[in-house]
Enzyme design. Sequence first.
Site, PDB file in Angstrom:
ATOM      1  N   TYR A  44     -23.827   4.428  25.173  1.00  0.00           N
ATOM      2  CA  TYR A  44     -24.077   5.472  26.424  1.00  0.00           C
ATOM      3  C   TYR A  44     -23.168   4.826  27.474  1.00  0.00           C
ATOM      4  CZ  TYR A  44     -26.384   7.977  29.914  1.00  0.00           C
ATOM      5  OH  TYR A  44     -26.607   8.943  31.148  1.00  0.00           O
ATOM      6  N   GLU A  45     -23.299   3.665  27.865  1.00  0.00           N
ATOM      7  CA  GLU A  45     -22.671   3.245  29.016  1.00  0.00           C
ATOM      8  C   GLU A  45     -20.940   3.137  28.818  1.00  0.00           C
ATOM      9  OE1 GLU A  45     -25.157  -0.394  30.940  1.00  0.00           O
ATOM     10  OE2 GLU A  45     -24.890  -0.603  28.785  1.00  0.00           O
ATOM     11  N   PHE A  46     -20.598   2.825  27.491  1.00  0.00           N
ATOM     12  CA  PHE A  46     -19.289   3.063  27.185  1.00  0.00           C
ATOM     13  C   PHE A  46     -18.785   4.788  27.298  1.00  0.00           C
ATOM     14  CE2 PHE A  46     -15.440   3.744  24.284  1.00  0.00           C
ATOM     15  CZ  PHE A  46     -14.783   2.400  24.666  1.00  0.00           C
ATOM     16  N   ASP A  47     -19.393   5.521  26.818  1.00  0.00           N
ATOM     17  CA  ASP A  47     -19.188   6.811  27.010  1.00  0.00           C
ATOM     18  C   ASP A  47     -18.801   7.300  28.272  1.00  0.00           C
ATOM     19  OD1 ASP A  47     -19.081   7.123  24.129  1.00  0.00           O
ATOM     20  OD2 ASP A  47     -20.995   7.694  23.984  1.00  0.00           O
ATOM     21  N   SER A  92       6.708  -7.196  -1.923  1.00  0.00           N
ATOM     22  CA  SER A  92       5.469  -7.076  -2.681  1.00  0.00           C
ATOM     23  C   SER A  92       5.318  -8.525  -3.356  1.00  0.00           C
ATOM     24  CB  SER A  92       5.581  -6.058  -3.994  1.00  0.00           C
ATOM     25  OG  SER A  92       6.619  -6.680  -4.791  1.00  0.00           O
ATOM     26  N   LEU A  93       4.079  -8.969  -3.617  1.00  0.00           N
ATOM     27  CA  LEU A  93       3.668 -10.341  -3.781  1.00  0.00           C
ATOM     28  C   LEU A  93       3.912 -10.333  -5.543  1.00  0.00           C
ATOM     29  CD1 LEU A  93       0.554 -11.001  -1.766  1.00  0.00           C
ATOM     30  CD2 LEU A  93       2.805 -11.983  -1.557  1.00  0.00           C
ATOM     31  N   GLU A 123      -6.015 -16.487   1.828  1.00  0.00           N
ATOM     32  CA  GLU A 123      -6.691 -15.232   2.428  1.00  0.00           C
ATOM     33  C   GLU A 123      -7.006 -14.375   1.433  1.00  0.00           C
ATOM     34  OE1 GLU A 123      -3.844 -13.733   5.451  1.00  0.00           O
ATOM     35  OE2 GLU A 123      -2.683 -15.579   4.896  1.00  0.00           O
ATOM     36  N   LYS A 125      -7.468 -10.846  -0.368  1.00  0.00           N
ATOM     37  CA  LYS A 125      -6.369  -9.736  -0.617  1.00  0.00           C
ATOM     38  C   LYS A 125      -7.181  -8.333  -0.380  1.00  0.00           C
ATOM     39  CE  LYS A 125      -2.735  -8.083  -3.647  1.00  0.00           C
ATOM     40  NZ  LYS A 125      -3.227  -6.621  -3.921  1.00  0.00           N
ATOM     41  N   ASP A 127      -7.838  -4.333  -0.316  1.00  0.00           N
ATOM     42  CA  ASP A 127      -7.480  -3.204  -1.054  1.00  0.00           C
ATOM     43  C   ASP A 127      -7.535  -2.084  -0.041  1.00  0.00           C
ATOM     44  OD1 ASP A 127      -6.453  -2.126  -3.311  1.00  0.00           O
ATOM     45  OD2 ASP A 127      -8.579  -1.879  -4.266  1.00  0.00           O
ATOM     46  N   ARG A 146       4.082   1.278   4.225  1.00  0.00           N
ATOM     47  CA  ARG A 146       4.945   0.445   3.413  1.00  0.00           C
ATOM     48  C   ARG A 146       6.086   1.071   2.618  1.00  0.00           C
ATOM     49  NH1 ARG A 146       5.969  -1.368  -1.415  1.00  0.00           N
ATOM     50  NH2 ARG A 146       6.735  -3.610  -1.846  1.00  0.00           N
ATOM     51  N   TYR A 234      -2.813  -9.703   8.483  1.00  0.00           N
ATOM     52  CA  TYR A 234      -2.522 -10.866   8.033  1.00  0.00           C
ATOM     53  C   TYR A 234      -1.168 -11.553   8.059  1.00  0.00           C
ATOM     54  CZ  TYR A 234      -0.908  -7.461   4.393  1.00  0.00           C
ATOM     55  OH  TYR A 234       0.066  -6.530   3.761  1.00  0.00           O
ATOM     56  N   LYS A 297      -0.508 -18.716   0.345  1.00  0.00           N
ATOM     57  CA  LYS A 297       0.615 -18.908   0.960  1.00  0.00           C
ATOM     58  C   LYS A 297       0.968 -20.311   1.366  1.00  0.00           C
ATOM     59  CE  LYS A 297       0.021 -14.272   3.345  1.00  0.00           C
ATOM     60  NZ  LYS A 297      -0.270 -13.669   4.528  1.00  0.00           N
ATOM     61  N   LYS A 321      -5.350 -12.375  -8.654  1.00  0.00           N
ATOM     62  CA  LYS A 321      -6.182 -11.437  -8.658  1.00  0.00           C
ATOM     63  C   LYS A 321      -7.380 -11.812  -9.438  1.00  0.00           C
ATOM     64  CE  LYS A 321      -4.812  -7.914  -7.743  1.00  0.00           C
ATOM     65  NZ  LYS A 321      -3.624  -6.906  -8.154  1.00  0.00           N
ATOM     66  N   CYS A 415      12.040  10.273 -33.038  1.00  0.00           N
ATOM     67  CA  CYS A 415      11.859  10.498 -31.526  1.00  0.00           C
ATOM     68  C   CYS A 415      10.984  11.658 -31.453  1.00  0.00           C
ATOM     69  CB  CYS A 415      13.153  10.639 -30.873  1.00  0.00           C
ATOM     70  SG  CYS A 415      12.898  11.237 -29.233  1.00  0.00           S
ATOM     71  N   CYS A 418      13.519  14.637 -29.704  1.00  0.00           N
ATOM     72  CA  CYS A 418      14.772  15.063 -30.502  1.00  0.00           C
ATOM     73  C   CYS A 418      14.812  14.806 -31.994  1.00  0.00           C
ATOM     74  CB  CYS A 418      16.031  14.575 -29.851  1.00  0.00           C
ATOM     75  SG  CYS A 418      16.049  12.835 -30.169  1.00  0.00           S
ATOM     76  N   CYS A 433      14.915   5.529 -29.146  1.00  0.00           N
ATOM     77  CA  CYS A 433      15.660   6.569 -29.481  1.00  0.00           C
ATOM     78  C   CYS A 433      17.208   6.568 -29.108  1.00  0.00           C
ATOM     79  CB  CYS A 433      15.089   7.725 -28.950  1.00  0.00           C
ATOM     80  SG  CYS A 433      16.296   9.390 -29.154  1.00  0.00           S
ATOM     81  N   CYS A 439      19.097  13.408 -26.294  1.00  0.00           N
ATOM     82  CA  CYS A 439      17.696  13.813 -26.146  1.00  0.00           C
ATOM     83  C   CYS A 439      17.324  14.120 -24.757  1.00  0.00           C
ATOM     84  CB  CYS A 439      16.971  12.313 -26.361  1.00  0.00           C
ATOM     85  SG  CYS A 439      15.321  12.262 -26.276  1.00  0.00           S
TER      86      CYS A 439
END
Length: 677
Positions: A44-47, A92-93, A123, A125, A127, A146, A234, A297, A321, A415, A418, A433, A439
Site C-alpha cells: 500500500y505504501e509503495f503504491d 551454447s554450452l 551454478e 542451469k 530453464d 538469444r 549469470y 565454469k 544435465k 526411399c 522416391c 537415399c 528425391c
Amino acid sequence: MIILALKIKNMPINIEQKINKLREELRMHNYNYYVLDNATISDYEFDLKLKELEKLEAENPQFFDPNSPTQRVGGEITKNFKTVEHKNRMYSLDNSYSKEDLQDWEKRIKKILETEDVSYTCELKYDGASINLSYENGVLVSAVTRGDGFQGDEVTANIKTIKSIPLVLKEAFLENFEIRGEIILPFDGFNKMNEERIDIGEEPYKNPRNTASGSLKLQDSSEVAKRPLDCLLYHIVANKNPKATHFETLEKARELGFKVPNAIEVCKSMEEVFTFIENWNTKRFDLPYETDGVVVKVNSLAQQDELGYTAKSPRWAIAYKFKTEQESTVLNEITYQVGRTGAITPVANLEPVQLAGTTVKRASLHNADQIEKLDIRVGDTVFVEKGGEIIPKVVGVDLSKRPSNSEPTVYITHCPDCNTELVRKEGDAKHYCPNEYGCPTQITSRIQHFISRKAMDIDGIGAETIELLFKEGLVQNYADLYELKEEEIIPLERMAEKSAQNMIVGIEKSKKIPFEKVLFAIGIRFVGETVAKKLANHYKNIDALKQATFEDLVNVDEIGEKIAKSVLSFFKIDLNNQLVERLKEYGLQLELSEESQEGKTEILNGKIFVVSGVFKIFNRNDLKKSIEDNGGKVASSISKKTNFIIAGDNMGPSKLAKAESLEIPIITETDYIKMLN
C-alpha cells in the site's frame, strides 16, 4: 516582486529534486522486494509513492525519464521485433551426463592451460528464455533474445516491465557491458496464470519455459507487465573487466542491483564439483522455478580467455544435465524421414504422453542398429526421454507388455519419397537415399537450408512455402528462387499480394548476403558455418575454391580429408556448377567484398602463434582476430610447430618453461605490433 520571481524560478528545481528522490526510493524498494525478497514497506505504501510520482511526472513532462519506475507498467506496442546482431556471440554450452564426462573435460582444459591450478564456479542451469542485456553508463539500453546465437530479436520494451531487472544501476560499473541471464516464470506465478485461464474456459499453458519465452514476443508490453516474469543473471561480458574471477564478477553484479542467484559456489577440485551436483540433484525440487542441471565454469577470467571457444561453445564451461525425466507409452507406428543429405531417420509415432512439461507424440529411433539393439517393435510399450531435455528419444522397451502377436521390425530398403534403393556405406550408422537430385524431400530440404537464417536469411519464405512452390513446379532448386515473379506467386494457395511482395523483396535483399554465408547456403556436405568462413577467407572467391586440388584443401587451416573430398565431389557434378553460375548471374556475393578485406594482409602467412597472459593494448579476442586477419594461425597450446608466443602479464609458468625448452621466441604485444608494421 523580486522574492516572488525567485520562488517561481526555484520551484522546478525543487520539483525535479522531489521527482528524482521518489524515483530513487522506489528503485530501492523495488530492489528490496523483487531481488532481495525482503520488503521494507507495505504494498500500500509503495503504491501511494508510485501514484505520487505518476502525478508529479504528468504535471511536469519536462522531467520525463524512460527509466522511471512508473514506466514499468508497459503500454508500448511492438508490431515487428527488430532482428539485431549480437555484439558478442551467445554461444551454447557443451552438455555432459556423467562424472566421466566432467573428468574428460577437466583433462582437456588442463592440457591447454598446462597447469593443475584450476578452480571452478558451479551454478544451477535455469530453464527459461535466454536474454542479453546491454548497459551504457549504468542505464539499460537494449535487451535482445538469444535467437541463433549470432542475432536475436530486440524486446527492450517488454523486458523493462520485469521488475527484477534494474533499468538504472546503483553505480556505473563500466562504461558499457553486457549481462546475460534467463527470463523465467516461477511455479507459483505459472500456476496462478493457468488457474485464471481455466476459469475463463481457456486452454492452460503447457510449461513455464515456453510461456516465459512466448511472453517476450507479446506485442503489447502492458500485457507482459501483467505476467509474473523474473530474471536470473549469470554472466557479464566486458572488454576490460576489473575483476579477476567469474565469481567476483557475479558478486559485483549483485551489488549493482542484478538478481544473481545465491546457489553459486567456488570449487577447488572436481570432487567438490561432484559434491555440489549431488546436493542440488535433490535440493532442486524445492526451488520455486525450473532447473535442469549445473553449469561448471573455469573461475579465472584470464584462464577463460586463454581457453577461448570452439565453433559452438566456450571451452571454459560445460553443463552437467540432471537425469532426464522418463515416461512409458505405446509405439503405434514407425515412419521414416529423409534429410537434406539423403540420410534416413526412423521416427517413432507414439500415443501422446506428457514429458518434461510438453506433450510428446514423436521420438527419434536414430538408425537401424538402434532399432535392432533394443528390438523395438510396433505395438511395444516403450520408454521415452528427452535427450539433453530437448529432443525426445526411445531408450528402451517394456518387454513384459509386448503383445503376443508382435513381429520384429524390418528396416525399409527403399526411399519412402522416391522409392530409390537405399545405400549404407561401411562404417556409417545411417542408410542414405542416393537420388540426391531427384528425391523431392532432398530437393526441398536443400532449398529450405539455403533460405534459412544462418544461410541466406530470406524473409517471407518458410518450409511450407518451399513445399508449395516445388509442388506447383515453380522451383526445382535454390537458383530458381531468383527467377520467381510476383504474378506467379499470388495465385497460389494461402498467398496474397502482400505475401508475394514480401517474398520477392526478401529474395532481392539476399543478394547482399556475404560470400561465406552463400558458401554455407549452397549445401556442400560437411561445410558448416565455421568451415565455410575458413574456406571463404582462404580462397576469397568461388572460382578459386572450384579449382582447388585435394592437396590445396587439406593445407587450409582445420580442413581435413573428409571435407576436402566433399568439396571436390560437389564441384565434379555439372548441375552444381550450373547452379553456382546462375547465382553469379543473379548478382549473389560469390567473392569476399573489398569492405570485408579491409585491413587484412598475408604478413603472418604460415606463422603459428600462441597467446598467453593478460594484455594491456589488446583484449585477447581482438589480438587473436588481428593475427588471423593478417594471415596467421592461433593455436591453443605450445608445440614444435609454434613460431611465436605473445606473452602478456601472468603468463603461466609451465607455458613459459615449455616455450624455453622448445626455444620458441616469446614476444610482447608491442613486439607484435612492430612485426605487423
